[in-house]
Motif scaffolding. Structure first.
Motif, PDB file in Angstrom:
ATOM      1  N   ALA A 550       0.821  -1.212   0.000  1.00 49.59           N
ATOM      2  CA  ALA A 550       0.000   0.000   0.000  1.00 49.59           C
ATOM      3  C   ALA A 550       0.852   1.257   0.000  1.00 49.59           C
ATOM      4  O   ALA A 550       0.541   2.231  -0.707  1.00 49.59           O
ATOM      5  CB  ALA A 550      -0.923  -0.008   1.209  1.00 49.59           C
ATOM      6  N   MET A 551       1.927   1.281   0.788  1.00 52.16           N
ATOM      7  CA  MET A 551       2.741   2.486   0.878  1.00 52.16           C
ATOM      8  C   MET A 551       3.472   2.759  -0.429  1.00 52.16           C
ATOM      9  O   MET A 551       3.554   3.920  -0.874  1.00 52.16           O
ATOM     10  CB  MET A 551       3.739   2.358   2.033  1.00 52.16           C
ATOM     11  N   ASN A 552       4.000   1.740  -1.068  1.00 55.56           N
ATOM     12  CA  ASN A 552       4.679   1.949  -2.347  1.00 55.56           C
ATOM     13  C   ASN A 552       3.685   2.397  -3.411  1.00 55.56           C
ATOM     14  O   ASN A 552       3.978   3.286  -4.222  1.00 55.56           O
ATOM     15  CB  ASN A 552       5.361   0.657  -2.778  1.00 55.56           C
ATOM     16  N   ALA A 553       2.492   1.792  -3.406  1.00 57.60           N
ATOM     17  CA  ALA A 553       1.468   2.188  -4.374  1.00 57.60           C
ATOM     18  C   ALA A 553       1.047   3.635  -4.165  1.00 57.60           C
ATOM     19  O   ALA A 553       0.846   4.386  -5.132  1.00 57.60           O
ATOM     20  CB  ALA A 553       0.263   1.259  -4.256  1.00 57.60           C
ATOM     21  N   ALA A 554       0.898   4.053  -2.903  1.00 58.68           N
ATOM     22  CA  ALA A 554       0.507   5.442  -2.622  1.00 58.68           C
ATOM     23  C   ALA A 554       1.564   6.419  -3.116  1.00 58.68           C
ATOM     24  O   ALA A 554       1.254   7.454  -3.718  1.00 58.68           O
ATOM     25  CB  ALA A 554       0.281   5.615  -1.125  1.00 58.68           C
ATOM     26  N   LYS A 555       2.818   6.103  -2.860  1.00 62.90           N
ATOM     27  CA  LYS A 555       3.909   6.971  -3.315  1.00 62.90           C
ATOM     28  C   LYS A 555       3.932   7.072  -4.837  1.00 62.90           C
ATOM     29  O   LYS A 555       4.032   8.174  -5.402  1.00 62.90           O
ATOM     30  CB  LYS A 555       5.236   6.409  -2.797  1.00 62.90           C
ATOM     31  N   ASN A 556       3.826   5.933  -5.511  1.00 60.54           N
ATOM     32  CA  ASN A 556       3.852   5.946  -6.977  1.00 60.54           C
ATOM     33  C   ASN A 556       2.660   6.698  -7.536  1.00 60.54           C
ATOM     34  O   ASN A 556       2.788   7.453  -8.517  1.00 60.54           O
ATOM     35  CB  ASN A 556       3.863   4.514  -7.514  1.00 60.54           C
ATOM     36  N   LEU A 557       1.496   6.501  -6.932  1.00 61.03           N
ATOM     37  CA  LEU A 557       0.291   7.156  -7.450  1.00 61.03           C
ATOM     38  C   LEU A 557       0.374   8.664  -7.251  1.00 61.03           C
ATOM     39  O   LEU A 557      -0.005   9.439  -8.143  1.00 61.03           O
ATOM     40  CB  LEU A 557      -0.936   6.576  -6.747  1.00 61.03           C
ATOM     41  N   GLU A 558       0.869   9.102  -6.127  1.00 59.08           N
ATOM     42  CA  GLU A 558       1.009  10.538  -5.901  1.00 59.08           C
ATOM     43  C   GLU A 558       1.956  11.154  -6.922  1.00 59.08           C
ATOM     44  O   GLU A 558       1.682  12.233  -7.478  1.00 59.08           O
ATOM     45  CB  GLU A 558       1.518  10.802  -4.488  1.00 59.08           C
ATOM     46  N   GLU A 559       3.064  10.488  -7.205  1.00 60.46           N
ATOM     47  CA  GLU A 559       4.012  11.005  -8.193  1.00 60.46           C
ATOM     48  C   GLU A 559       3.403  11.012  -9.589  1.00 60.46           C
ATOM     49  O   GLU A 559       3.612  11.938 -10.368  1.00 60.46           O
ATOM     50  CB  GLU A 559       5.293  10.173  -8.165  1.00 60.46           C
ATOM     51  N   ARG A 560       2.628   9.962  -9.898  1.00 59.15           N
ATOM     52  CA  ARG A 560       2.022   9.883 -11.222  1.00 59.15           C
ATOM     53  C   ARG A 560       1.029  11.011 -11.445  1.00 59.15           C
ATOM     54  O   ARG A 560       0.952  11.601 -12.531  1.00 59.15           O
ATOM     55  CB  ARG A 560       1.321   8.533 -11.375  1.00 59.15           C
ATOM     56  N   LEU A 561       0.246  11.347 -10.418  1.00 54.08           N
ATOM     57  CA  LEU A 561      -0.762  12.396 -10.562  1.00 54.08           C
ATOM     58  C   LEU A 561      -0.152  13.769 -10.814  1.00 54.08           C
ATOM     59  O   LEU A 561      -0.844  14.672 -11.296  1.00 54.08           O
ATOM     60  CB  LEU A 561      -1.658  12.437  -9.318  1.00 54.08           C
ATOM     61  N   LYS A 562       1.106  13.949 -10.498  1.00 53.93           N
ATOM     62  CA  LYS A 562       1.747  15.247 -10.686  1.00 53.93           C
ATOM     63  C   LYS A 562       2.238  15.466 -12.110  1.00 53.93           C
ATOM     64  O   LYS A 562       2.580  16.592 -12.479  1.00 53.93           O
ATOM     65  CB  LYS A 562       2.942  15.368  -9.731  1.00 53.93           C
ATOM     66  N   SER A 563       2.299  14.419 -12.922  1.00 50.62           N
ATOM     67  CA  SER A 563       2.956  14.548 -14.225  1.00 50.62           C
ATOM     68  C   SER A 563       2.017  15.171 -15.252  1.00 50.62           C
ATOM     69  O   SER A 563       0.807  14.904 -15.266  1.00 50.62           O
ATOM     70  CB  SER A 563       3.410  13.173 -14.726  1.00 50.62           C
ATOM     71  N   PRO A 564       2.547  16.004 -16.157  1.00 43.88           N
ATOM     72  CA  PRO A 564       1.731  16.576 -17.237  1.00 43.88           C
ATOM     73  C   PRO A 564       1.114  15.512 -18.133  1.00 43.88           C
ATOM     74  O   PRO A 564      -0.005  15.677 -18.610  1.00 43.88           O
ATOM     75  CB  PRO A 564       2.729  17.455 -18.000  1.00 43.88           C
ATOM     76  N   ALA A 565       1.834  14.413 -18.345  1.00 44.31           N
ATOM     77  CA  ALA A 565       1.298  13.354 -19.205  1.00 44.31           C
ATOM     78  C   ALA A 565       0.040  12.750 -18.592  1.00 44.31           C
ATOM     79  O   ALA A 565      -0.918  12.430 -19.310  1.00 44.31           O
ATOM     80  CB  ALA A 565       2.361  12.278 -19.419  1.00 44.31           C
ATOM     81  N   HIS A 566       0.035  12.606 -17.282  1.00 43.37           N
ATOM     82  CA  HIS A 566      -1.143  12.053 -16.627  1.00 43.37           C
ATOM     83  C   HIS A 566      -2.325  13.015 -16.762  1.00 43.37           C
ATOM     84  O   HIS A 566      -3.458  12.586 -17.033  1.00 43.37           O
ATOM     85  CB  HIS A 566      -0.858  11.796 -15.150  1.00 43.37           C
ATOM     86  N   ALA A 567      -2.079  14.293 -16.572  1.00 41.06           N
ATOM     87  CA  ALA A 567      -3.162  15.275 -16.693  1.00 41.06           C
ATOM     88  C   ALA A 567      -3.771  15.253 -18.090  1.00 41.06           C
ATOM     89  O   ALA A 567      -5.001  15.308 -18.254  1.00 41.06           O
ATOM     90  CB  ALA A 567      -2.640  16.668 -16.352  1.00 41.06           C
ATOM     91  N   ALA A 568      -2.926  15.137 -19.107  1.00 41.06           N
ATOM     92  CA  ALA A 568      -3.429  15.092 -20.477  1.00 41.06           C
ATOM     93  C   ALA A 568      -4.248  13.825 -20.717  1.00 41.06           C
ATOM     94  O   ALA A 568      -5.308  13.863 -21.355  1.00 41.06           O
ATOM     95  CB  ALA A 568      -2.254  15.159 -21.455  1.00 41.06           C
ATOM     96  N   ALA A 569      -3.776  12.689 -20.199  1.00 39.74           N
ATOM     97  CA  ALA A 569      -4.506  11.430 -20.361  1.00 39.74           C
ATOM     98  C   ALA A 569      -5.854  11.491 -19.656  1.00 39.74           C
ATOM     99  O   ALA A 569      -6.861  10.983 -20.165  1.00 39.74           O
ATOM    100  CB  ALA A 569      -3.670  10.275 -19.838  1.00 39.74           C
ATOM    101  N   HIS A 570      -5.885  12.138 -18.488  1.00 39.04           N
ATOM    102  CA  HIS A 570      -7.152  12.264 -17.755  1.00 39.04           C
ATOM    103  C   HIS A 570      -8.149  13.103 -18.539  1.00 39.04           C
ATOM    104  O   HIS A 570      -9.339  12.742 -18.649  1.00 39.04           O
ATOM    105  CB  HIS A 570      -6.897  12.885 -16.383  1.00 39.04           C
TER     106      HIS A 570
END
Length: 936
Positions: A550-570
């Protein structure tokens, strides 16, 4: 079974060349000198990373046995044929030893040359020194050996140094002379005052660096020097090459987050990111010779320090200081100091300092059994170097902060009454009456009790059933998404507060927490997640299993949400999920896509872990790990109130100190222990699956058995059997995977049920303890304390039992065999809350708290035996459970307060073989309501 040669007589002294031996026999003919064939190609797979420790140990042990036979004349020179086991072992060891400190590749080549020359006695002596070192024995001193070069002399002399030892990886393209200089410089800097000692492993390429950190768990620090090359020239196995490629591919080849765009800087960054992702506990250092100041500004956030190439002393001091930080156990050390201090006790606890024990003639055996230190460490004091668990500011706070670092959490809290209490703390901190909590119906009973305490309304999620084996799997993601969409359609999504799931389940089914949380947050971006990882604490210390914590997933997910590529995909996906007016598309469209959460979603994740179940800690020692972006604003105060509600004001200091020292262990040797655990589990599964008698009697359940076809990926049923790369792929992509440290065997062909097999055959007859069984399965769990001897003993016992069952089966009447093969009844789903407890007729949540307290009033309830209850249900009645009914293990309720009792539940309970069922009185039957809870 391969002998290590220990049972052979001592070797005679090797005769001088051309002389006769002491008994007059002529000397053996020396074979002609040949080019060592093992230097040309690695014919045999040197082992997947998870088993290299075993391959290395077994290869050296076998060489000692085989070369001793050559030296004694028991074997002739045919044993040295190019396809012999001796040559295969040497070829494998020459590759493996490159990645371990100590003896090295030249040492292996020297042994090969001695064998080629017929000098078996000297080769045997050199092999013996390695075997003694691997066993932890003291290596005796010997006169200088002309076969070895001077820089390798330290590895052939005695090493009685009791200080803890670790290894440091240096990554640089160097010559043999350079490597010798590095090692010599390290020896020169050592001091008797150092608390630790270390040795260097030097590799030339990025590939070799990844191979080293995967295969050698003793490495605790890496020193990167920019002169390294990219690819290895070592003849690695296919699996190891594939694993290296997977590890390196997880780091983006694009521009790194650095002010420098130099290619040389980017390659250093990619290597650093790869090593950090594989082994977060590793310390990374950079040593450079040019543009040091520029590099320091660009790379410091990746490296603990950046050094000038010649500054060996500062590197040495940094390595030792960092090791001391990992070794630090603030509370355990404070408790030791307290036990050694002369104090006067004018406080609670007569047992403190042994006061009421050592002078007693009746109970002094307590001190004799546990030892005086246990009593000296008993105290009610929270000062004098100790601390308060309820309001920590000193050693306990520091110990918890170190645990957060180790497990990748933002905050960590120690719990001294098990994960049952930890779960109640989190529920009370984060939910309130009228909140809806999506709960796996098959989660541990503590979650259900927590819902009663908080007044939240559980909406039960159904895990997929494994009817053939009488236990449940996990909850498919589509079911979670569908229920969230149902609440949205009913206009009640704002009531849904938290999702609670068990990762991994008792039977080893593991979720992909990052994907689950991402897709749920795409529907409701403020959800809170509680992952019950009671059986998964070990997973944080292996590069494959860590990705599903859970902790590794939370860290990865938080970092992913910050990326411009993720925002564009959303944004692009939202256009597909909504029409022009903003109305959501039909549910089937949402279910068919892997949903992308909004960049504004909040990452609020909690994990509870039974440290004592899978890591080193005293019983009931648990932890709560937190990664909550809204901690200070939304959760901190309520969490501390809940923590104080459920935590004793007199916590057990021995439990706390064991959590502290258990954290030290996993930071310093967790990877070694976990990879050994996984390898031993794999060897157990393979032995059962391949042994002619065992596979006829028992069947090892694989992913094909434990995960339905529609929820499986394309990986192998038992990935670890085929190497680390298939396991890596499955854990990276499949919705569910199976924890390889757990081996479930199906025992139908034994003719006995799981409970009988557990108690009468394993425990009573052979002293083998297992926790969980079902009607036709037994679960064997390995842990970091499992040894090769324990695995061998279990296999031995299973063979004896298989022989016994095989003989009994041959004598059994055919009618008895047919009865044994009758299918088990299907596992019951959660029926429903009774109308008086259900919130509405459309959605599954209900008011379990009201039902629970109503069920505590004797005037509202009656006890009914199973036969009468079945008759009532058959007549059309809908009786309602007045309490929990929980078979243990695994510890999840079959009935909860307010639940309608159905024939499916009663049929399941009738064939249940578990002896311990909480909430069911065999003398009185089921407790049910006489009046519907709504009318009470």
């Amino acid at each position: 079974m391969i002998s290590n040669g220990a049972d052979h007589p001592a070797l005679p002294e090797a005769p001088a060349s051309g002389a006769h031996s002491a008994d007059g026999a002529p000397p053996r003919r020396t074979p002609p000198r040949r080019t060592p064939s093992w230097t040309r190609a690695l014919e045999r797979d040197p082992g997947m990373p998870a088993s290299t420790w075993r391959l290395r140990s077994d290869a050296w042990e076998y060489l000692r046995f085989a070369v001793k036979r050559l030296a004694l004349g028991s074997d002739d020179v045919d044993a040295l044929a190019s396809d012999s086991e001796i040559h295969r072992s040497l070829r494998a060891l020459e590759t493996i030893e490159m990645y371990w400190a100590g003896f090295g590749q030249r040492y292996v080549r020297t042994i090969g040359e001695l064998l080629e020359d017929g000098d078996y006695r000297t080769a045997f002596d050199l092999i013996g020194r390695v075997v003694h070192r691997l066993r932890g024995d003291t290596v005796p001193d010997e006169p200088r050996d002309e076969h070895l070069e001077e820089p390798e002399r330290p590895e052939t002399t005695s090493d009685p140094d009791p200080r803890p030892r670790f290894e440091v990886l240096i990554i640089d393209e160097t010559t043999a002379a350079d490597r010798d200089t590095i090692r010599s410089e390290g020896l020169r800097l050592r001091s008797p005052a150092d608390a630790f000692t270390y040795e260097f492993v030097v590799v030339p390429s990025a590939d070799d660096a990844v191979a080293a950190v995967l295969t050698n768990p003793h490495i605790l620090a890496c020193v990167v020097r920019p002169g390294f090359s990219e690819h290895t020239h070592q003849p690695l196995s296919r699996d190891l090459r594939e694993t290296i490629a997977l590890a390196r591919s997880q780091v983006s080849e694009g521009p790194a987050s650095s002010h420098s765009q130099l290619a040389s800087v980017q390659r250093v960054l990619r290597l650093a990111d790869t090593l950090a992702a594989l082994r977060p506990e590793l310390d990374l250092y950079l040593m450079a010779g040019a543009h040091l100041e520029d590099l320091a500004g660009a790379l410091t956030h990746r490296f603990r320090r950046v050094f000038w190439r010649e500054d060996q002393l500062e590197l040495h001091l940094s390595l030792l200081r960092r090791a001391s930080h990992l070794y630090d156990t603030p509370f355990f050390t404070a408790l030791q100091d307290h036990a050694r201090r002369p104090v006067g006790v004018f406080h609670a606890l007569p047992v403190a300092r042994g006061g009421s024990v050592v002078s007693s003639q009746w109970i002094k055996d307590l001190a004799e059994f546990y030892g005086l230190n246990l009593l000296l460490a008993e105290t009610s004091a929270t000062s004098g170097g100790l601390d308060s668990l309820l309001a920590p500011t000193g050693t306990i706070k520091k110990a918890q902060d170190l645990a957060a670092r180790a497990f990748g959490a933002r905050q960590t809290f120690f719990v001294t009454n098990g994960t049952s209490t930890a779960n109640k703390i989190v529920h009370q901190a984060l939910t309130a009456p009228a909140d809806v909590v999506l709960v796996d119906r098959n989660c541990h009973k503590s979650h259900h009790h927590a819902v009663v305490l908080t007044g939240a309304k559980p909406a039960y999620l159904e895990a997929y059933p494994l009817n053939d084996f009488a236990f449940y799997g996990a909850v498919p993601l589509d079911r979670i998404k569908q229920l969230l969409l149902d609440y949205r359609a009913a206009g009640r999504l704002d009531e849904v507060r938290m999702v609670t799931l068990t990762n991994c389940t008792f039977d080893g089914i593991v979720y992909d927490p990052e994907r689950v949380m991402a897709e749920c947050l795409a529907i409701k971006p403020d959800l809170v997640f509680l992952w019950d990882e009671a059986w998964f604490a070990f997973a944080a210390f292996h590069p494959v299993t860590r990705r599903r914590t859970a902790m590794n997933a939370a860290k990865n997910l938080e970092e992913r949400l910050k990326s411009p590529a993720h925002a564009a995909a959303h944004r692009a996906q939202q256009e597909r999920l909504h029409d022009a007016d903003g109305a959501p598309a039909p549910d089937e469209v949402w279910l068919a896509q892997q949903l992308i959460p909004s960049p504004e979603a909040r990452i609020r994740v909690y994990a509870t872990q039974s440290t004592h179940k899978t890591l080193t800690a005293l019983r009931q020692g648990s932890m709560i790990h937190v990664h909550d972006q809204d901690w200070e604003r939304e959760a901190e105060e309520s969490f501390h109130e809940a923590y104080m509600t459920h935590t004793s004001t007199s916590p057990n200091y021995q439990i706390l100190s064991s959590l502290d020292i258990g954290r030290r262990q996993v930071e310093l040797e967790g990877y070694a222990l976990v990879q050994r655990q996984l390898d031993l589990a794999s060897s157990l599964a393979q032995t059962i699956a391949r042994h002619p008698l065992l596979r006829r009697t028992f069947r090892v359940l694989t992913a094909n058995d434990l995960i339905p076809a529609e929820l499986r990926g394309v990986g192998r049923p038992m990935p670890l059997r085929h190497g680390l790369a298939p396991l890596w792929e499955a854990w990276a992509h499949d919705e569910f995977v199976v924890d390889p440290s757990r081996i479930t065997i199906e025992i139908s062909r034994t003719g006995v049920d799981g409970d009988t097999f557990k108690h009468e055959h394993l425990m009573d007859r052979y002293g083998i303890q297992v926790n969980k069984t079902s009607g036709n399965t037994v679960l064997f769990m390995t842990n970091i304390g499992t040894s090769r001897s324990a695995i061998a003993y279990l296999i031995e016992v299973l063979v004896k039992l298989a022989e016994r069952f095989d003989a009994a089966l041959s004598r059994r009447h055919p009618d008895d065999r047919a009865a044994q093969d009758e299918p088990l009844p299907p596992l019951p789903d959660f029926s429903a809350f009774s109308p008086g407890c259900a919130t509405d007729a459309a959605l599954p949540d209900g008011d379990m708290r009201t039902a629970f307290f109503a069920g505590q009033q004797r005037r509202n309830t009656e006890h009914v035996f199973p036969e009468e209850l079945r008759a009532r249900v058959a007549a059309g009645e809908r009786p309602v459970s007045a309490g929990f009914v929980t078979p243990y293990p695994p510890g999840f309720p079959v009935l909860v307060p307010g639940q309608v009792i159905t024939s499916d539940v009663l049929e399941f309970m009738a064939v249940l073989s578990t002896r311990e069922v909480h909430g069911y009185d065999p003398q009185r039957g089921y407790r049910i309501f006489t009046t519907p809870p709504s009318d009470v």
